[in-house]
Scaffold this motif. Structure first.
Motif, PDB file in Angstrom:
ATOM      1  N   ALA A  56       0.819  -1.428   0.075  1.00  0.00           N
ATOM      2  CA  ALA A  56      -0.026  -0.008   0.157  1.00  0.00           C
ATOM      3  C   ALA A  56       0.975   1.297   0.065  1.00  0.00           C
ATOM      4  N   ALA A  57       1.766   1.240   0.687  1.00  0.00           N
ATOM      5  CA  ALA A  57       2.728   2.301   0.781  1.00  0.00           C
ATOM      6  C   ALA A  57       3.793   2.744  -0.573  1.00  0.00           C
ATOM      7  N   THR A  58       3.792   1.514  -1.113  1.00  0.00           N
ATOM      8  CA  THR A  58       4.589   1.775  -2.483  1.00  0.00           C
ATOM      9  C   THR A  58       3.416   2.455  -3.624  1.00  0.00           C
ATOM     10  N   VAL A  59       2.433   2.089  -3.501  1.00  0.00           N
ATOM     11  CA  VAL A  59       1.406   2.514  -4.435  1.00  0.00           C
ATOM     12  C   VAL A  59       0.875   3.939  -4.228  1.00  0.00           C
ATOM     13  N   ALA A  60       0.886   4.139  -2.847  1.00  0.00           N
ATOM     14  CA  ALA A  60       0.698   5.676  -2.252  1.00  0.00           C
ATOM     15  C   ALA A  60       2.095   6.502  -2.909  1.00  0.00           C
ATOM     16  N   ARG A  61       3.037   6.167  -2.626  1.00  0.00           N
ATOM     17  CA  ARG A  61       4.197   6.691  -3.030  1.00  0.00           C
ATOM     18  C   ARG A  61       4.242   7.097  -4.375  1.00  0.00           C
ATOM     19  N   PHE A  62       4.284   5.764  -5.166  1.00  0.00           N
ATOM     20  CA  PHE A  62       4.680   6.081  -6.642  1.00  0.00           C
ATOM     21  C   PHE A  62       3.318   6.002  -7.781  1.00  0.00           C
ATOM     22  N   GLY A  63       2.245   5.412  -7.386  1.00  0.00           N
ATOM     23  CA  GLY A  63       1.031   5.672  -8.044  1.00  0.00           C
ATOM     24  C   GLY A  63       0.711   4.329  -8.608  1.00  0.00           C
ATOM     25  N   ARG A  64       1.483   3.324  -8.638  1.00  0.00           N
ATOM     26  CA  ARG A  64       1.533   2.227  -9.306  1.00  0.00           C
ATOM     27  C   ARG A  64       2.521   1.136  -8.717  1.00  0.00           C
ATOM     28  N   LEU A  65       2.265  -0.158  -9.332  1.00  0.00           N
ATOM     29  CA  LEU A  65       3.323  -1.223  -9.086  1.00  0.00           C
ATOM     30  C   LEU A  65       3.529  -2.203 -10.044  1.00  0.00           C
ATOM     31  N   ASP A  66       4.747  -2.250 -11.061  1.00  0.00           N
ATOM     32  CA  ASP A  66       4.946  -2.734 -12.100  1.00  0.00           C
ATOM     33  C   ASP A  66       5.662  -4.117 -11.670  1.00  0.00           C
ATOM     34  N   THR A  67       6.552  -3.940 -10.990  1.00  0.00           N
ATOM     35  CA  THR A  67       7.434  -5.181 -10.620  1.00  0.00           C
ATOM     36  C   THR A  67       7.816  -5.497  -9.057  1.00  0.00           C
ATOM     37  N   LEU A  68       7.375  -6.627  -8.556  1.00  0.00           N
ATOM     38  CA  LEU A  68       7.641  -7.129  -7.371  1.00  0.00           C
ATOM     39  C   LEU A  68       8.947  -8.238  -7.412  1.00  0.00           C
ATOM     40  N   THR A 114       5.820 -20.196  -7.357  1.00  0.00           N
ATOM     41  CA  THR A 114       6.071 -19.289  -8.568  1.00  0.00           C
ATOM     42  C   THR A 114       5.258 -19.791  -9.771  1.00  0.00           C
ATOM     43  N   ARG A 115       5.584 -21.172 -10.209  1.00  0.00           N
ATOM     44  CA  ARG A 115       4.689 -21.860 -11.133  1.00  0.00           C
ATOM     45  C   ARG A 115       3.016 -21.558 -11.120  1.00  0.00           C
ATOM     46  N   SER A 116       2.568 -21.755  -9.784  1.00  0.00           N
ATOM     47  CA  SER A 116       1.267 -21.547  -9.439  1.00  0.00           C
ATOM     48  C   SER A 116       0.730 -20.266  -9.873  1.00  0.00           C
ATOM     49  N   ILE A 117       1.602 -19.245  -9.523  1.00  0.00           N
ATOM     50  CA  ILE A 117       1.088 -17.875  -9.600  1.00  0.00           C
ATOM     51  C   ILE A 117       1.134 -17.753 -11.399  1.00  0.00           C
ATOM     52  N   ALA A 118       2.114 -18.056 -11.862  1.00  0.00           N
ATOM     53  CA  ALA A 118       2.143 -17.868 -13.393  1.00  0.00           C
ATOM     54  C   ALA A 118       1.120 -18.495 -14.254  1.00  0.00           C
ATOM     55  N   CYS A 119       0.502 -19.724 -13.561  1.00  0.00           N
ATOM     56  CA  CYS A 119      -0.610 -20.334 -14.130  1.00  0.00           C
ATOM     57  C   CYS A 119      -1.754 -19.515 -13.986  1.00  0.00           C
ATOM     58  N   ASP A 120      -2.123 -19.264 -12.703  1.00  0.00           N
ATOM     59  CA  ASP A 120      -3.351 -18.500 -12.380  1.00  0.00           C
ATOM     60  C   ASP A 120      -3.344 -17.053 -12.982  1.00  0.00           C
ATOM     61  N   LEU A 121      -2.422 -16.332 -12.869  1.00  0.00           N
ATOM     62  CA  LEU A 121      -2.400 -14.841 -13.265  1.00  0.00           C
ATOM     63  C   LEU A 121      -2.088 -14.539 -14.856  1.00  0.00           C
ATOM     64  N   ILE A 176       6.202 -10.663 -11.411  1.00  0.00           N
ATOM     65  CA  ILE A 176       7.020 -10.897 -10.057  1.00  0.00           C
ATOM     66  C   ILE A 176       8.160 -11.763 -10.336  1.00  0.00           C
ATOM     67  N   VAL A 177       9.410 -11.505  -9.641  1.00  0.00           N
ATOM     68  CA  VAL A 177      10.498 -12.186  -9.727  1.00  0.00           C
ATOM     69  C   VAL A 177      10.792 -12.569  -8.274  1.00  0.00           C
ATOM     70  N   ASN A 178      10.983 -13.766  -8.074  1.00  0.00           N
ATOM     71  CA  ASN A 178      11.166 -14.400  -6.719  1.00  0.00           C
ATOM     72  C   ASN A 178      12.697 -14.712  -6.785  1.00  0.00           C
ATOM     73  N   ILE A 179      13.695 -14.527  -5.730  1.00  0.00           N
ATOM     74  CA  ILE A 179      14.823 -15.194  -5.260  1.00  0.00           C
ATOM     75  C   ILE A 179      14.796 -16.414  -4.804  1.00  0.00           C
ATOM     76  N   GLY A 180      15.019 -17.648  -5.689  1.00  0.00           N
ATOM     77  CA  GLY A 180      15.003 -18.901  -4.853  1.00  0.00           C
ATOM     78  C   GLY A 180      16.426 -19.261  -4.839  1.00  0.00           C
ATOM     79  N   ALA A 226       0.289  -7.948  -3.571  1.00  0.00           N
ATOM     80  CA  ALA A 226       0.705  -7.121  -5.102  1.00  0.00           C
ATOM     81  C   ALA A 226      -0.106  -7.363  -6.187  1.00  0.00           C
ATOM     82  N   VAL A 227      -1.029  -8.297  -6.275  1.00  0.00           N
ATOM     83  CA  VAL A 227      -1.725  -9.169  -7.431  1.00  0.00           C
ATOM     84  C   VAL A 227      -2.507  -8.018  -8.044  1.00  0.00           C
ATOM     85  N   PRO A 228      -3.490  -7.352  -7.043  1.00  0.00           N
ATOM     86  CA  PRO A 228      -4.423  -6.403  -7.782  1.00  0.00           C
ATOM     87  C   PRO A 228      -3.810  -5.314  -8.541  1.00  0.00           C
ATOM     88  N   HIS A 229      -2.640  -4.819  -8.376  1.00  0.00           N
ATOM     89  CA  HIS A 229      -1.739  -3.707  -8.718  1.00  0.00           C
ATOM     90  C   HIS A 229      -0.979  -4.076  -9.775  1.00  0.00           C
TER      91      HIS A 229
END
Length: 256
Positions: A74-86, A164-171, A135-139, A124-127
């Motif tokens: 929420a703070a990220t979107v409030a500060r910069f107006g959007r979110l492109d990469t987590l 990660t695979r589940s998120i990719a499939c669902d989104l 999303i890029v995860n560090i595994g 982060a999903v709605p944004h």
């Protein structure tokens, strides 16, 4: 340096040091506005000190807490107006076999390394749907082949790979991508003990064709590629960045 992230907003957890700090610097250098999160204000301030002030913000949060993850997004979107990469780079290492790992250690490691990825990604999903972001995860390479003496850590990183695979499939239907970068041995504070053990390193290099540890900047470069529009047809992968370790006949055996 190319400006692949101009007018884009990135949120990097674990950004106070190591791989997370390198990622924050790389994305900022390529034009992104970056929210850097971690558990220590001093380290966040140090990371942000040589980044563009108008495009950089910090937020102290523990990703093991769902409420703090929600507040961070929420703070990220409030500060910069959007979110492109987590970028989920926060995490901990835990050495120990299954019989040598306490309940508390197991809970701490799973909360930090796996639950934090879940909480941050869900918040982060709605944004990300709105921006068709990623999303890029560090595994870890341990998610691809296990390893000795890291029972909880290996379990958590294996979970990150499948999450990660589940998120990719669902989104994917929303245009949102999710990928994991799986580093091998990389020079950070987390592996200082390994880097100081010459005998252990000599043994390790038998399994790493390039015969050296990676640098945080090399992981950051891979993250930047996967988050960029050059990788718009890539989702659901676990990409080893490991000097060739996973192409040998064995996995990591640090501490065996």
């Amino acid at each position: 340096m190319p400006q692949r992230f101009e007018r884009k907003v990135a949120l990097v957890t674990g950004g106070g040091s190591g791989i997370g700090a390198a990622i924050a610097h790389r994305l900022a250098a390529e034009g992104a506005a970056v929210m850097i999160s971690g558990r220590t204000e001093k380290r966040l301030t140090e990371t942000a000190s040589d980044m563009p002030a108008t495009r950089t913000a910090t937020f102290v949060a523990n990703v093991a807490s769902r409420r703090e993850c929600d507040a961070l997004v929420a703070a990220t979107v409030a500060r910069f107006g959007r979110l492109d990469t987590l970028v989920n780079a926060a995490g901990m290492n835990l050495v120990g076999t299954i019989e040598g790992t306490s309940d508390e250690q197991w809970d701490d490691c799973l909360s930090s390394d796996l639950s934090g990825v879940f909480y941050m990604s869900r918040a982060a999903v709605p944004h990300l749907i709105a921006s068709k972001g990623s999303i890029v995860n560090i595994g870890s390479v341990s998610s691809l082949g296990g390893g000795w003496n890291h029972a909880a850590y290996n379990a958590a990183k294996g979970g990150v790979a499948n999450l990660t695979r589940s998120i990719a499939c669902d989104l994917g239907k929303f245009g949102v991508r999710a990928n994991t970068v799986a580093p091998g041995l990389t020079v950070t504070e987390m592996v200082d003990a390994i880097m100081e053990d010459e005998a252990l390193l000599e043994k390790a290099w038998e399994r790493v064709p390039l015969r050296r540890a990676g640098q945080p900047e090399e992981i950051a470069a891979t993250v930047a590629f996967l988050a960029s529009e050059e990788a718009t047809w890539i989702t659901g992968i676990v990409l080893p960045v490991d000097g060739g370790q996973t192409c040998t006949d064995g996995g990591p055996e640090w501490g065996k």
